[in-house]
Design a protein around this motif. Structure first.
Motif, PDB file in Angstrom:
ATOM      1  N   ASN A 105     -12.552  -5.637   0.434  1.00 57.46           N
ATOM      2  CA  ASN A 105     -11.561  -4.618   0.097  1.00 57.46           C
ATOM      3  C   ASN A 105     -10.433  -5.315  -0.639  1.00 57.46           C
ATOM      4  OD1 ASN A 105     -12.917  -2.576   1.600  1.00 57.46           O
ATOM      5  ND2 ASN A 105     -12.008  -3.384   3.479  1.00 57.46           N
TER       6      ASN A 105
ATOM      7  N   SER B  79      -5.192  -5.594   6.852  1.00 55.77           N
ATOM      8  CA  SER B  79      -5.846  -6.865   6.551  1.00 55.77           C
ATOM      9  C   SER B  79      -5.496  -7.910   7.611  1.00 55.77           C
ATOM     10  CB  SER B  79      -5.422  -7.366   5.161  1.00 55.77           C
ATOM     11  OG  SER B  79      -5.979  -8.634   4.901  1.00 55.77           O
TER      12      SER B  79
ATOM     13  N   ARG C 106      -7.290  -2.112  12.892  1.00 55.90           N
ATOM     14  CA  ARG C 106      -7.493  -0.912  12.082  1.00 55.90           C
ATOM     15  C   ARG C 106      -8.150  -1.298  10.765  1.00 55.90           C
ATOM     16  NH1 ARG C 106      -1.366   1.339  12.904  1.00 55.90           N
ATOM     17  NH2 ARG C 106      -1.421   1.458  15.176  1.00 55.90           N
TER      18      ARG C 106
ATOM     19  N   HIS D 251      -7.751  -0.287   7.757  1.00 54.36           N
ATOM     20  CA  HIS D 251      -6.908  -0.418   6.571  1.00 54.36           C
ATOM     21  C   HIS D 251      -5.903  -1.572   6.663  1.00 54.36           C
ATOM     22  CE1 HIS D 251      -4.497   2.015   9.321  1.00 54.36           C
ATOM     23  NE2 HIS D 251      -3.429   1.621   8.654  1.00 54.36           N
TER      24      HIS D 251
ATOM     25  N   GLY E  81       0.787  -1.226   0.000  1.00 53.92           N
ATOM     26  CA  GLY E  81       0.000   0.000   0.000  1.00 53.92           C
ATOM     27  C   GLY E  81       0.821   1.278   0.000  1.00 53.92           C
TER      28      GLY E  81
ATOM     29  N   HIS F 200       4.420   0.635   4.337  1.00 52.41           N
ATOM     30  CA  HIS F 200       3.893  -0.734   4.375  1.00 52.41           C
ATOM     31  C   HIS F 200       4.970  -1.730   3.942  1.00 52.41           C
ATOM     32  CE1 HIS F 200       0.684  -3.782   2.780  1.00 52.41           C
ATOM     33  NE2 HIS F 200       1.135  -4.119   3.980  1.00 52.41           N
TER      34      HIS F 200
END
Length: 196
Positions: free
Chosen positions: A113, A167, A163, A165, A64, A68
């Motif tokens: 997502n 995974s 969180r 965002h 991302g 990340h």
């Protein structure tokens, strides 16, 4: 007469190639992904969509952003090196197994997502090393398993939703698939050679 210098390319069976090769691929893809107008992350896992199923193969190598990517490189290098202490072939089996099985589980059960990142494989390596040490019980396997628990006990929290965002599904299913592979391989290795 001058001697020709040959460049030696490390074989696929070398630890250096296995770990650094994957890290370099992730780095190159992140550079490309950072170029204007390019979004490779669309190739990630999109759960329960046929178009997102191919992401099982691509997701571990995409990230991302730079933060990340860098947060994944060090634990991947350490845990990958520890798996390589058994053999490089074992590393490739665990890497491919956790990427594919964990990725398929994310595709089946993950949130709707796009899921990308090497962390699913990192959790797979983590789960494998702990499970293998518990099941095999050789001195080498136990020592490596203890080292993993000491160094990365905090990873356990990553399998829970925290969180939006992040995974956690990739972490959870990566850890489960890695632990399962560790269990199967430990049983097989004990049957073949109890003193491995």
């Amino acid at each position: 007469m001058t001697e020709k210098k040959t460049v030696k390319i490390p074989p696929i069976s070398s630890k250096r190639f296995a770990i650094l090769g994957i890290m370099l691929l992730c780095l190159v893809l992140q550079i490309v992904n950072s170029l204007p107008g390019i979004n490779l992350n669309g190739l990630g896992i999109l759960p329960r969509q046929m178009s997102g199923l191919s992401g099982v193969f691509f997701a571990p190598f995409l990230h991302g952003g730079w933060a990340h990517l860098f947060s994944n490189l060090v634990p991947f290098a350490i845990l990958g090196w520890l798996v390589c202490q058994f053999s490089v072939k074992r590393f490739w089996l665990v890497f491919a197994g956790t990427a594919l099985v964990g990725g398929l589980l994310v595709w089946l059960f993950g949130r709707s997502n796009i899921h990308v990142g090497l962390s699913g494989v990192i959790y797979g390596l983590w789960g494998y090393l702990i499970s293998y040490g518990i099941m095999h019980r050789s001195l080498k396997a136990i020592l490596i398993s203890i080292a993993v628990v000491v160094l990365y006990s905090g990873l356990i929290w990553g399998v829970f939703p925290q969180r939006v965002h992040i995974s956690f599904e990739s972490h959870l299913f990566g850890a489960i698939s890695g632990a399962f592979i560790g269990y199967i391989m430990a049983k097989r290795d004990k049957q073949k050679s109890p003193k491995l």
